[in-house]
Design a protein around this motif. Structure first.
Motif, PDB file in Angstrom:
ATOM      1  N   LEU A  77       0.677  -1.103   0.081  1.00  0.00           N
ATOM      2  CA  LEU A  77       0.166   0.195   0.000  1.00  0.00           C
ATOM      3  C   LEU A  77       0.964   1.242  -0.164  1.00  0.00           C
ATOM      4  CD1 LEU A  77      -2.881  -0.546   2.466  1.00  0.00           C
ATOM      5  CD2 LEU A  77      -3.207   0.144  -0.025  1.00  0.00           C
ATOM      6  N   LEU A  78       1.917   1.130   0.881  1.00  0.00           N
ATOM      7  CA  LEU A  78       2.958   2.435   0.765  1.00  0.00           C
ATOM      8  C   LEU A  78       3.267   2.866  -0.616  1.00  0.00           C
ATOM      9  CD1 LEU A  78       3.805   4.074   3.074  1.00  0.00           C
ATOM     10  CD2 LEU A  78       5.798   2.872   3.333  1.00  0.00           C
ATOM     11  N   TYR A  79       3.769   1.712  -1.434  1.00  0.00           N
ATOM     12  CA  TYR A  79       4.060   1.956  -2.843  1.00  0.00           C
ATOM     13  C   TYR A  79       3.284   2.586  -3.607  1.00  0.00           C
ATOM     14  CZ  TYR A  79       8.470  -0.583  -1.337  1.00  0.00           C
ATOM     15  OH  TYR A  79       9.584  -1.080  -0.659  1.00  0.00           O
ATOM     16  N   ILE A  80       1.944   2.046  -3.390  1.00  0.00           N
ATOM     17  CA  ILE A  80       0.735   2.485  -4.029  1.00  0.00           C
ATOM     18  C   ILE A  80       0.442   3.890  -3.628  1.00  0.00           C
ATOM     19  CG2 ILE A  80      -1.662   2.362  -4.475  1.00  0.00           C
ATOM     20  CD1 ILE A  80      -1.413  -0.734  -4.006  1.00  0.00           C
ATOM     21  N   MET A  81       0.773   4.497  -2.418  1.00  0.00           N
ATOM     22  CA  MET A  81       0.679   5.803  -2.154  1.00  0.00           C
ATOM     23  C   MET A  81       1.649   6.555  -2.753  1.00  0.00           C
ATOM     24  SD  MET A  81      -1.535   6.760   0.240  1.00  0.00           S
ATOM     25  CE  MET A  81      -3.097   6.236   0.950  1.00  0.00           C
ATOM     26  N   ILE A  82       2.711   6.080  -2.698  1.00  0.00           N
ATOM     27  CA  ILE A  82       3.977   6.712  -3.086  1.00  0.00           C
ATOM     28  C   ILE A  82       3.612   7.109  -4.625  1.00  0.00           C
ATOM     29  CG2 ILE A  82       6.276   6.787  -3.817  1.00  0.00           C
ATOM     30  CD1 ILE A  82       6.870   5.313  -1.003  1.00  0.00           C
ATOM     31  N   ALA A  83       3.325   5.918  -5.425  1.00  0.00           N
ATOM     32  CA  ALA A  83       3.195   6.165  -6.852  1.00  0.00           C
ATOM     33  C   ALA A  83       1.894   7.138  -7.356  1.00  0.00           C
ATOM     34  CB  ALA A  83       2.365   4.834  -7.359  1.00  0.00           C
ATOM     35  N   ILE A  84       0.646   7.164  -6.446  1.00  0.00           N
ATOM     36  CA  ILE A  84      -0.264   7.936  -6.662  1.00  0.00           C
ATOM     37  C   ILE A  84       0.319   9.319  -6.457  1.00  0.00           C
ATOM     38  CG2 ILE A  84      -2.512   8.762  -5.749  1.00  0.00           C
ATOM     39  CD1 ILE A  84      -3.178   5.962  -5.311  1.00  0.00           C
ATOM     40  N   ASN A  85       0.965   9.581  -5.442  1.00  0.00           N
ATOM     41  CA  ASN A  85       1.457  10.882  -5.187  1.00  0.00           C
ATOM     42  C   ASN A  85       2.462  11.448  -5.977  1.00  0.00           C
ATOM     43  OD1 ASN A  85       1.628  12.714  -3.104  1.00  0.00           O
ATOM     44  ND2 ASN A  85       3.599  12.128  -2.516  1.00  0.00           N
ATOM     45  N   SER A  86       3.081  10.465  -6.925  1.00  0.00           N
ATOM     46  CA  SER A  86       4.005  11.140  -7.854  1.00  0.00           C
ATOM     47  C   SER A  86       3.215  11.185  -9.276  1.00  0.00           C
ATOM     48  CB  SER A  86       5.075  10.262  -8.043  1.00  0.00           C
ATOM     49  OG  SER A  86       4.750   8.979  -7.954  1.00  0.00           O
ATOM     50  N   VAL A  87       1.853  11.276  -9.337  1.00  0.00           N
ATOM     51  CA  VAL A  87       1.166  11.494 -10.659  1.00  0.00           C
ATOM     52  C   VAL A  87       1.381  13.256 -10.490  1.00  0.00           C
ATOM     53  CG1 VAL A  87      -0.918  11.682 -11.718  1.00  0.00           C
ATOM     54  CG2 VAL A  87      -0.177   9.798 -10.664  1.00  0.00           C
ATOM     55  N   PRO A  88       1.888  13.852 -11.736  1.00  0.00           N
ATOM     56  CA  PRO A  88       1.694  15.252 -11.729  1.00  0.00           C
ATOM     57  C   PRO A  88       0.430  15.790 -11.471  1.00  0.00           C
ATOM     58  CG  PRO A  88       2.478  14.258 -13.826  1.00  0.00           C
ATOM     59  CD  PRO A  88       2.210  13.232 -12.671  1.00  0.00           C
ATOM     60  N   ILE A  89       0.347  16.879 -10.554  1.00  0.00           N
ATOM     61  CA  ILE A  89      -0.661  17.856 -10.487  1.00  0.00           C
ATOM     62  C   ILE A  89      -1.535  18.110 -11.853  1.00  0.00           C
ATOM     63  CG2 ILE A  89      -1.985  19.496  -9.144  1.00  0.00           C
ATOM     64  CD1 ILE A  89       0.656  19.666  -7.370  1.00  0.00           C
ATOM     65  N   VAL A  90      -0.593  18.478 -12.529  1.00  0.00           N
ATOM     66  CA  VAL A  90      -1.092  19.091 -13.703  1.00  0.00           C
ATOM     67  C   VAL A  90      -1.845  18.123 -14.655  1.00  0.00           C
ATOM     68  CG1 VAL A  90      -0.624  20.487 -15.982  1.00  0.00           C
ATOM     69  CG2 VAL A  90       0.992  20.509 -13.908  1.00  0.00           C
ATOM     70  N   ALA A  91      -1.701  16.746 -14.463  1.00  0.00           N
ATOM     71  CA  ALA A  91      -2.337  15.581 -15.107  1.00  0.00           C
ATOM     72  C   ALA A  91      -3.522  15.437 -14.306  1.00  0.00           C
ATOM     73  CB  ALA A  91      -1.413  14.506 -15.269  1.00  0.00           C
ATOM     74  N   LEU A  92      -3.388  15.640 -12.944  1.00  0.00           N
ATOM     75  CA  LEU A  92      -4.448  15.216 -12.216  1.00  0.00           C
ATOM     76  C   LEU A  92      -5.620  15.946 -12.295  1.00  0.00           C
ATOM     77  CD1 LEU A  92      -4.299  12.861 -10.434  1.00  0.00           C
ATOM     78  CD2 LEU A  92      -3.659  14.073  -8.509  1.00  0.00           C
TER      79      LEU A  92
END
Lengths: 345, 265, 264
Positions: B100-115
């Motif tokens: 889960l921690l890796y998933i969190m980090i992965a989600i976290n690194s999606v650029p805001i501009v894309a989000l």
């Protein structure tokens, strides 16, 4: 051992020097190749447009493709725009000498301290529609009270503000909604009336099945609240110092628009190949529609680019009345028709 | 005596940032930025122009600030809560939970501009669109930091719990959760600026025609309102600083026992 | 036989520990170690690092479990004894919870036992008196010196009145003067309460000075090399540190170490 080593280094140094000289010569030769022809050097002009390569700027792209600029002794470069490229700053910072901008927008820059002048009016009317599905019951500006209207920002919105003003409506009577560059919000009924450029978003809506049969168009030109959009502008002092160059540039551009208007299919294809920002069919249509604003019915090819002073004055008046500018801007301060006149004679 | 040393300590701490601020403001205001760096006053308005635009438009700026602060705080709180609960789960069930921690980090690194545009598609209302962006970008920092705080404990701390025959629940309430508080504040402080950024970028894209983000975008594109745009940027900075200051105060009260609260002060 | 069983507080029988290292062969500690700790005695586990003395203490505390062998504490299994709070424990570091006041730290084990608040408060006052920390109830650990922090740790370990006190190198991080003061206090408390104290240390002088018996451990392999009875009379005082019998015990223990290494 030591002397052997230094010998090696000497040989290397000589080789390097030779290589560099060769490279230098080659690059000089390459440079000289470019002007070619009569051995006369070309004057460089960079143009900053508002958006990606598309029919909206057909005159520029066609004049380039058909070498009209080169015939006038100009080495042209056309820079595409984007959401974060402001032509005004590009010209102000001398990245480009000529920019494309709404005339209404140019007024705000003038007020902000940029000494720009409009030297060539591309669009003679406003190609901006306000469109609403027929079932919303919106057919004229009067029906907009209490509705959600999509907007792209100040210079677009002010034309709608003028439309609302005509029907005694104001900002507080409607809800402005930021619209993206698709028509999704319109199609999904998130907004009641959408901004749509006749040459672009309207075509997108058509592709999705929304056309005159089920959609009402409020045409600002017919409502009498149109403001002047795309024009070519330059810095006043640059124009004064480069009068001949500017005149030659305008002459070639005018010729480019003329050709594009007469050959929309060929021109649209050419632009599609330059930028492929939309389908080829879309580019052809866009070129055709833009052409109809550059040379509206009743105008001749000689009128292309002419700045209609009455319309320009109306643009200033609306801009002031609806808060785009705060103070007064004299018409003769923001336009200079002399360059266009010389280019047309 | 003590009072005085505290005050002088504060002054020593504040001197460099204040000096830097004065330098930047002076550099622009006195025209050096224009003569030396060739900036143009209409593109980089002098601080005096920004200040007067700020005062002139204060009501509008305050209104737009509220529009921006709401989703920023809401998203930060919800996102941080999700991040924290995830960290608790991972600490409790490290074997299954660690992924889960890796998933969190992965989600976290999606650029805001894309989000931001994506969230704007998912939620038609601007408020949830902005809140969801902020939630997503503030979960990760909290999960990672809180997990460290909850689990990175000296062996002997845990041995003491075992000697006291503590239940899992007691280990959390008496040891892990209090030990994680300093890390929670670290994460919250990171999240302030990230959350503001998320909301502002969200406002670049969403349906609203208010909020600091929209107004920055809107005014900077108009030739005669650039100083106003900078006034909005100033407002965004002020809000971030205020939230950060509030967090610092809360931190001082709640974790004054932690080493971070005793350095230098 | 019966008598000795009555006297036994902690019993370790045939203990073997195997630690699986990340790389290489497993390490075996204690090749069938047997040891009895008597009620009320002060016993030290002495040895260099890596000799297994702390491991042995953790086996008694049921923080670790032996690979083989049996540990009983007060006649019941180590695990059961831990759950019944048969021992208090003091670590090398004070291990205070930074966010709790001194009083709250001392009360922690009582909190877990759900002892009534009133009773907790009385006990905290009593314990802080015992370790000479009256008036520090509402201080936070960071406001105390290292020695004072360790006193809080001792007060906490004593708070449940457990019969056994396990101490894992409790004074090794303190300066010599603080350490001497704490030795006095610890002996005073021990004599006043009659607890069984298991004291882990790597300091020969400390072990001799405090203990009734010193278990000498050597490393490589970790094993119990010998047990020395310390016949110095009680109460101990610092004058004994220069007495000939004290020096003789020191010599005897050194000798055990040297013998242990010659065997390698």
């Amino acid at each position: 051992m030591n002397s052997k080593k230094s010998k090696k280094i000497k040989v290397l140094a000589i080789a390097l020097a030779l290589a560099m000289t060769a490279a230098l010569l080659a690059s000089c030769a390459a440079k000289e190749e470019k002007p070619a022809g009569e051995g006369q050097t070309l004057d460089k002009i960079t143009v900053q447009t508002l958006w990606v390569p598309q029919g909206q700027f057909a005159g520029l792209y066609i004049a380039d493709a058909r070498d009209y600029y080169e015939e006038e002794g100009i080495d042209i470069e056309i820079l595409p725009g984007g959401t974060d490229v402001t032509p005004a700053d590009q010209v102000e910072n001398d990245v480009a000498q000529v920019g494309v901008l709404f005339y209404s927008s140019l007024l705000t820059y003038q007020e902000g301290g940029y000494d720009f002048i409009n030297v060539f009016q591309n669009f003679q009317g406003s190609p901006q529609y306000l469109v609403a599905k027929k079932d919303t019951g919106i057919a004229t500006g009067a029906d907009l009270k209490g509705k959600k209207i999509g907007t792209w920002g100040a210079q677009w919105q002010v034309e709608f503000a003028a439309l609302l003003g005509k029907y005694d409506l104001g900002d507080s009577d409607v809800t402005w909604v930021q619209q993206d560059y698709t028509m999704d919000q319109f199609i999904n009924d998130e907004i009641d009336a959408a901004s749509a450029m006749a040459y672009n978003e309207w075509l997108i809506a058509n592709d999705e099945g929304w056309d005159e049969s089920n959609t009402n168009i409020i045409d600002l030109n017919k409502e009498g609240t149109a403001m002047l959009e795309d024009c070519l502008f330059v810095k006043r002092d640059w124009a004064e110092a480069n009068e001949d160059l500017l005149v030659r540039f305008l002459r070639a551009t005018k010729k480019g628009w003329d050709y594009a208007i007469q050959n929309p299919e060929e021109s649209g294809k050419l632009i599609f190949e330059t930028g492929n920002s939309a389908t080829e069919e879309h580019q052809i249509k866009m070129t055709e529609i833009c052409g109809s604003y550059v040379q509206p019915e009743g105008a001749t090819a000689g009128d292309i680019g002419k700045i209609d002073e009455a319309k320009a004055q109306q643009t200033i008046d609306f801009a002031k009345k609806y808060g785009l500018i705060k103070g007064d801007i004299a018409l003769e301060n923001s336009i200079d028709v002399s360059y266009w006149e010389k280019a047309s004679s | 005596m003590k009072r005085r040393s505290v005050v002088s300590g504060m002054m020593v701490k504040l001197a460099p940032p204040v000096a830097f601020g004065v330098f930047v403001v002076g550099f622009i205001q006195l025209g050096l930025a224009y003569t030396l760096l060739n900036f143009k006053p209409m593109q980089l308005p002098p601080p005096s122009a920004v200040a007067s635009a700020f005062i002139e438009n204060f009501q509008a700026i305050a209104r737009d600030s509220l529009v921006t602060v709401g989703p920023t705080l809401a998203g930060m709180i919800v996102g941080s809560l999700i991040g924290y609960l995830t960290a608790v789960f991972i600490t409790r069930f490290p074997k299954g939970g660690f992924g889960l921690l890796y998933i969190m980090i992965a989600i976290n690194s999606v650029p805001i501009v894309a989000l931001a545009p994506i969230m704007n598609r998912w939620f038609t209302q601007p408020f949830p669109a902005k809140v969801s962006v902020v939630i997503i970008i503030s979960m990760g920092a909290m999960a990672v930091n809180a997990f460290r705080g909850l689990s990175d404990l000296p062996d002997e701390s845990r041995h003491l719990m075992r000697a006291c025959d503590a239940s899992n629940m007691e280990v959390f309430t008496k040891l892990r959760i209090p030990a994680s508080l300093p890390y929670v504040f670290t994460a919250l402080k990171i999240n302030v600026s990230v959350a503001m950024m998320g909301t502002i970028i969200g406002e670049y894209f969403n349906d609203n025609t208010s909020g600091i983000g929209y107004m920055i975008k809107y005014t900077l594109r108009i030739g005669n309102r650039k100083a106003e745009g900078w006034a909005y940027i100033l407002a965004a900075a002020i809000i971030s600083i205020l939230i950060y200051a509030a967090l610092t105060l809360a931190q001082r009260r709640l974790v004054r026992w932690h080493a971070s609260q005793r350095m230098g002060a | 036989m019966n008598l000795s069983q009555d006297r036994t507080e902690i019993c370790l029988k045939n203990i073997r520990m195997r630690f699986q290292m990340k790389s290489g062969d497993p390490i075996n500690v204690f090749d069938g170690l047997d040891l009895e700790v008597y009620k009320g005695e002060f016993i030290s586990f002495l040895g260099p690092s890596g000799c297994g003395k702390t491991t042995l203490l953790r086996l008694i505390a049921d923080i670790l479990q032996p690979t083989e062998g049996i540990v009983t504490v007060g006649g019941i299994s180590a695990a059961e004894a831990r759950k019944q709070h048969k021992y208090g424990i003091v670590f090398q570091k004070p291990v205070l919870y930074d966010w709790r006041t001194v009083a709250k730290n001392v009360a922690l084990p009582m909190e877990m036992m759900k002892i009534p608040k009133k009773e907790q408060e009385e006990k905290v006052t009593e314990m802080l008196q015992l370790v000479n920390l009256e008036g520090y109830e509402n201080s936070y650990p960071f406001e105390l010196s290292g020695g004072m922090q360790q006193r809080v740790g001792i007060a906490r370990a004593l708070s449940l009145d457990s019969e056994i006190l396990l101490m894992d190198e409790p004074f090794s991080a303190l300066d010599e003067f603080t350490k001497m003061k704490l030795h006095e206090d610890l002996l005073r408390i021990w004599e006043a309460t009659g607890k069984t104290i298991v004291f882990v240390t790597h300091n020969i002088s400390e072990a001799v000075y405090l203990s009734d018996r010193v278990c000498v451990f050597t490393a490589n392999p970790a094993r119990l090399a010998g047990i020395v009875d310390i016949g110095l009379k009680r109460p101990r005082n610092e004058d004994m540190l220069i007495s000939s019998s004290y020096l003789a015990y020191m010599g005897e223990i050194r000798h055990i170490f040297e013998a242990g290494y010659e065997k390698d």
